[in-house]
Write a protein that holds these residues in place. Structure first.
Motif, PDB file in Angstrom:
ATOM      1  N   ASN A 117       0.844  -1.188   0.000  1.00 62.25           N
ATOM      2  CA  ASN A 117       0.000   0.000   0.000  1.00 62.25           C
ATOM      3  C   ASN A 117       0.882   1.242   0.000  1.00 62.25           C
ATOM      4  OD1 ASN A 117      -1.754   2.149   0.662  1.00 62.25           O
ATOM      5  ND2 ASN A 117      -3.142   0.745   1.694  1.00 62.25           N
TER       6      ASN A 117
ATOM      7  N   TRP B 254       0.121   4.436   0.217  1.00 61.98           N
ATOM      8  CA  TRP B 254      -0.295   5.496   1.124  1.00 61.98           C
ATOM      9  C   TRP B 254       0.169   5.218   2.557  1.00 61.98           C
ATOM     10  CZ3 TRP B 254      -2.148   9.739  -1.066  1.00 61.98           C
ATOM     11  CH2 TRP B 254      -2.690   9.642  -2.345  1.00 61.98           C
ATOM     12  N   ARG B 255       0.234   3.966   2.924  1.00 55.72           N
ATOM     13  CA  ARG B 255       0.652   3.630   4.281  1.00 55.72           C
ATOM     14  C   ARG B 255       2.169   3.487   4.390  1.00 55.72           C
ATOM     15  NH1 ARG B 255      -2.891  -1.513   5.718  1.00 55.72           N
ATOM     16  NH2 ARG B 255      -1.856  -1.237   7.729  1.00 55.72           N
TER      17      ARG B 255
ATOM     18  N   ARG C 183       4.569   5.014   2.330  1.00 58.50           N
ATOM     19  CA  ARG C 183       5.227   6.319   2.089  1.00 58.50           C
ATOM     20  C   ARG C 183       6.729   6.138   1.860  1.00 58.50           C
ATOM     21  NH1 ARG C 183       3.145  10.040   6.976  1.00 58.50           N
ATOM     22  NH2 ARG C 183       4.041   8.298   8.134  1.00 58.50           N
TER      23      ARG C 183
END
Length: 303
Positions: free
Chosen positions: A250, A252-253, A255
């Motif tokens: 993921n 977004w998590r 980064r």
């Protein structure tokens, strides 16, 4: 009536036809295709290990394919066989975690053994330029043959129209179709070579779960030319077939491009292509994101 006639003709101009089983209809018999009284002898290369492996497997059904090469038709027999594809000795998996950071036109790969940053399909650039020239030529011919179908500003008029196609325009269309076929084949071959190069670096491949369809809206030309989603699909399929794993992360998590190895988080603009941190870490942004999979795998969260 013209549109109906075109659609009617399109229904009967088939490019592929296949059978349900190999016991009736279209059948494969050793070195030939049999269909009722039609017998088509295939041209085989027994020295090719891929063909030899495929012919040794049980055939489930046969597909006849028509491909247009230039202005001529070529017919091929595709055998859908039972079993697993051939694994060549030179295409073996490595060991360890491999991180991949993909862009619309480039890819960054990092592992404990090596790292690389290269564009997708650099061989297709000359063909793409020639294709654009043919597109402009085809547009000029279409406008010259159908001046009544355009308004004074050069836009296509609304309503029902008849389009005239000259002999030279048909030749240009055939050249464009052949060039598009060559460009697609070159792109497919380049993705295959890059995929095997990546597979040799490890056995577990971690990459961000991205929307490649959303990229088409922002980077339409680059995505159309380089097809990054095709490379992801090729790497994932070959990795699983060889016994490896493909792990989506993921973004977004995780980064990855914003978080330094020391734990400091800093947002970056899309135009910033270099990672610099007060702790002393400095690297190209895409390579830094790809190396984050291997240097701090505990922070990478699955999708």
């Amino acid at each position: 009536r013209t549109a109906r006639r075109v659609r009617f003709k399109g229904r009967h101009q088939l490019d592929t036809v296949e059978g349900k089983t190999n016991s009736s209809g279209i059948r494969w018999r050793g070195d030939r295709v049999e269909w009722n009284e039609l017998v088509l002898v295939a041209r085989l290369d027994r020295r090719d290990p891929v063909q030899a492996h495929g012919l040794a497997c049980p055939v489930k059904y046969v597909r006849l394919v028509r491909r247009k090469l230039g202005e001529r038709n070529r017919f091929y027999a595709q055998l859908v066989c039972q079993g697993t594809p051939l694994q060549k000795p030179q295409h073996q998996l490595g060991s360890g975690i491999v991180g991949l950071d993909l862009g619309p036109s480039a890819i960054a790969v990092a592992s404990l053994q090596a790292a690389l940053l290269q564009p997708f399909c650099p061989e297709v650039a000359p063909d793409a330029k020639a294709l654009r020239r043919l597109d402009r030529k085809l547009d000029r011919q279409r406008r010259a043959n159908n001046p009544a179908n355009y308004d004074e500003r050069g836009r296509v008029r609304r309503g029902k129209k008849r389009w005239k196609v000259s002999h030279r325009q048909r030749k240009t269309q055939a050249r464009r179709r052949e060039l598009s076929r060559k460009l697609a084949a070159t792109r497919k071959r380049s993705h295959g070579q890059l995929a095997h190069q990546v597979l040799a670096l490890g056995s577990s491949f971690q990459l961000e779960q991205l929307s490649y369809r959303a990229w088409q809206k922002t980077y339409g030309k680059s995505v159309q030319l380089c097809a990054p989603g095709m490379n992801v699909l090729r790497v994932s399929r070959l990795a699983v077939r060889a016994g490896g794993t493909s792990v989506p992360i993921n973004p977004w998590r995780a980064r990855l491009s914003q978080t330094c190895h020391c734990g400091r988080v800093k947002k970056k603009a899309r135009s910033e292509r270099w990672h610099s941190c007060p702790c002393g870490a400095s690297a190209q942004r895409d390579l830094f994101s790809a190396s984050s999979f291997t240097l701090r795998p505990s922070r990478n969260l699955p999708a």
